[in-house]
Design a protein around this motif. Structure first.
Motif, mmCIF file in Angstrom:
data_model
loop_
_atom_site.group_PDB
_atom_site.id
_atom_site.type_symbol
_atom_site.label_atom_id
_atom_site.label_comp_id
_atom_site.label_asym_id
_atom_site.label_seq_id
_atom_site.Cartn_x
_atom_site.Cartn_y
_atom_site.Cartn_z
ATOM 1 N N GLN A 1 0.839 -1.214 0.000
ATOM 2 C CA GLN A 1 0.000 0.000 0.000
ATOM 3 C C GLN A 1 0.871 1.261 0.000
ATOM 4 O O GLN A 1 0.634 2.205 -0.756
ATOM 5 C CB GLN A 1 -0.904 0.010 1.230
ATOM 6 N N VAL B 1 1.900 6.704 -6.842
ATOM 7 C CA VAL B 1 0.876 7.650 -7.318
ATOM 8 C C VAL B 1 1.311 9.082 -7.001
ATOM 9 O O VAL B 1 1.210 9.983 -7.842
ATOM 10 C CB VAL B 1 -0.494 7.334 -6.674
ATOM 11 N N LEU C 1 1.912 12.076 -9.717
ATOM 12 C CA LEU C 1 1.184 13.358 -9.690
ATOM 13 C C LEU C 1 2.149 14.532 -9.548
ATOM 14 O O LEU C 1 1.988 15.569 -10.198
ATOM 15 C CB LEU C 1 0.179 13.366 -8.528
ATOM 16 N N LEU D 1 2.409 1.743 -3.333
ATOM 17 C CA LEU D 1 1.422 2.224 -4.305
ATOM 18 C C LEU D 1 1.157 3.721 -4.112
ATOM 19 O O LEU D 1 1.116 4.497 -5.077
ATOM 20 C CB LEU D 1 0.123 1.416 -4.127
ATOM 21 N N ILE D 2 0.990 4.119 -2.850
ATOM 22 C CA ILE D 2 0.745 5.546 -2.546
ATOM 23 C C ILE D 2 1.934 6.386 -3.025
ATOM 24 O O ILE D 2 1.776 7.446 -3.654
ATOM 25 C CB ILE D 2 0.504 5.747 -1.037
#
Lengths: 214, 140
Positions: free
Chosen positions: B6, B13, B17, B9-10
């Protein structure tokens, strides 16, 4: 849980994405005879709500920017046309156009207009000087028509009989050496040298160089 | 292991961005600052030249008339043929010439300094921060 976390990250994309510009900078080169440089900046409202362009402001009085209308619906495109008056500008020129929207008034978009304007004549230098009491030896100004400009150099005159010019043609009409000599340097003198041309034919232009004893 | 996945993944991302923002945001910081122009000077750099500087104001005549650096001359592209002889009246080849304009949106000082150099003024520079920088330092 994972999905909501990812969604919150994507939703954090800032609102500036609403106006999308094809390009925010235009680099243009003017041609001999051009009187202005024109750049077009196209944009699209990529948001989901209408957007209003409140103000378009240019960094120079020499540049205007025109917008056909102010409000744009989602998906609608428009353009800003910027025109820079060349006047006596030469060389590398950079102008900014600030675009402010009602939705985001504090962060204007800055569009850039970069123009490369060739000089019709190369003059090196554009002035010659002598100190009072200095030996009145001739000083030379070199003048050449830039390639591509259909200019013929006709003659060079001094407006002060106490500062004389003697012209030698390197290539007749396009390349000259102007030898400038003051009669004496015991007192301050000033002359404007008038470089007469045949271009443009409807209103032949005179260029200026200067000679000074000070 | 799930927590690590997790977190990874964060991070992925977030980096993605951030990369998009850095590429397209109109106010992105200049990570790769362009090289400084050798003819650009700061107010601090002009201090040792005090008494031997000719200040050139490249703003409009109306802005010049309202306020300008003491003893500055007005010179801009709009009125070059009228103003250049007045510049020569004041210019002495032993001087350094420093051109300024309004820093907020203006490239004129750089362009006028380049034109002066092309005209034969060897020591022509332009002021970083322009009129606003001078004003802040001298009349904050």
């Amino acid at each position: 849980m994972r999905l909501s976390l990812l969604l919150s990250l994507f939703l954090a994309v800032p609102a500036f994405a609403q106006l999308k510009w094809d390009t925010m900078e235009q680099s243009l080169k003017s041609k001999p005879g051009d009187r202005e440089v024109v750049a077009t900046y196209r944009f699209t409202n990529t948001g989901t709500t209408p957007i209003t362009i409140d103000n378009v402001h240019t960094s120079c009085g020499c540049t205007t920017a025109a917008l056909t209308k102010n409000e744009y619906a989602p998906g609608e495109s428009g353009q800003i046309v910027a025109r820079m008056d060349i006047g006596s500008r030469t060389g590398h020129q950079e102008k900014s156009i600030l675009v402010t929207t009602k939705q985001n008034p504090k962060t204007p978009t800055i569009l850039r207009l970069i123009a490369d304007i060739p000089e019709p004549l190369v003059m090196k230098p554009t002035f010659v000087m002598w100190g009072v009491g200095e030996s009145p030896k001739p000083k030379t100004i070199y003048i050449k028509v830039t390639d591509g400009f259909p200019i013929k150099l006709l003659k060079v005159d001094s407006d002060n009989p106490d500062i004389k010019v003697d012209v030698s043609e390197v290539h007749p009409g396009v390349e000259l050496e102007v030898h400038v000599t003051p009669k004496d340097t015991s007192r301050p003198e000033m002359a404007t040298l008038l470089i007469r041309t045949d271009y443009p034919s409807d209103n032949p232009q005179t260029y200026y160089a200067y000679a000074k004893v000070k | 292991m799930t927590a690590f996945r997790q977190a990874g993944l964060i991070l992925l991302v977030a980096v993605g961005l951030a990369g998009v923002t850095a590429a397209v945001h109109p106010k992105r910081p200049p990570f790769l600052a362009p090289p400084r122009d050798p003819n650009e000077v700061t107010l601090a750099q002009t201090k040792p030249w005090a008494g031997n500087i000719l200040w050139v104001d490249a703003r409009s005549e109306s802005e010049f008339t309202t306020e300008h650096i003491p003893d500055a001359v007005c010179l801009n592209f709009e009125n070059w043929n009228d103003q250049f002889p007045k510049f020569l009246d004041r210019y002495n080849p032993s001087q350094r010439v420093v051109v300024y304009c309004s820093a907020t949106s203006c490239q004129l000082s750089r362009e006028i300094a380049a034109k002066l150099k092309g005209s034969g003024v060897d020591e022509a520079y332009f002021l970083e921060g322009g009129w606003e920088a001078w004003k802040q330092q001298n009349h904050p």
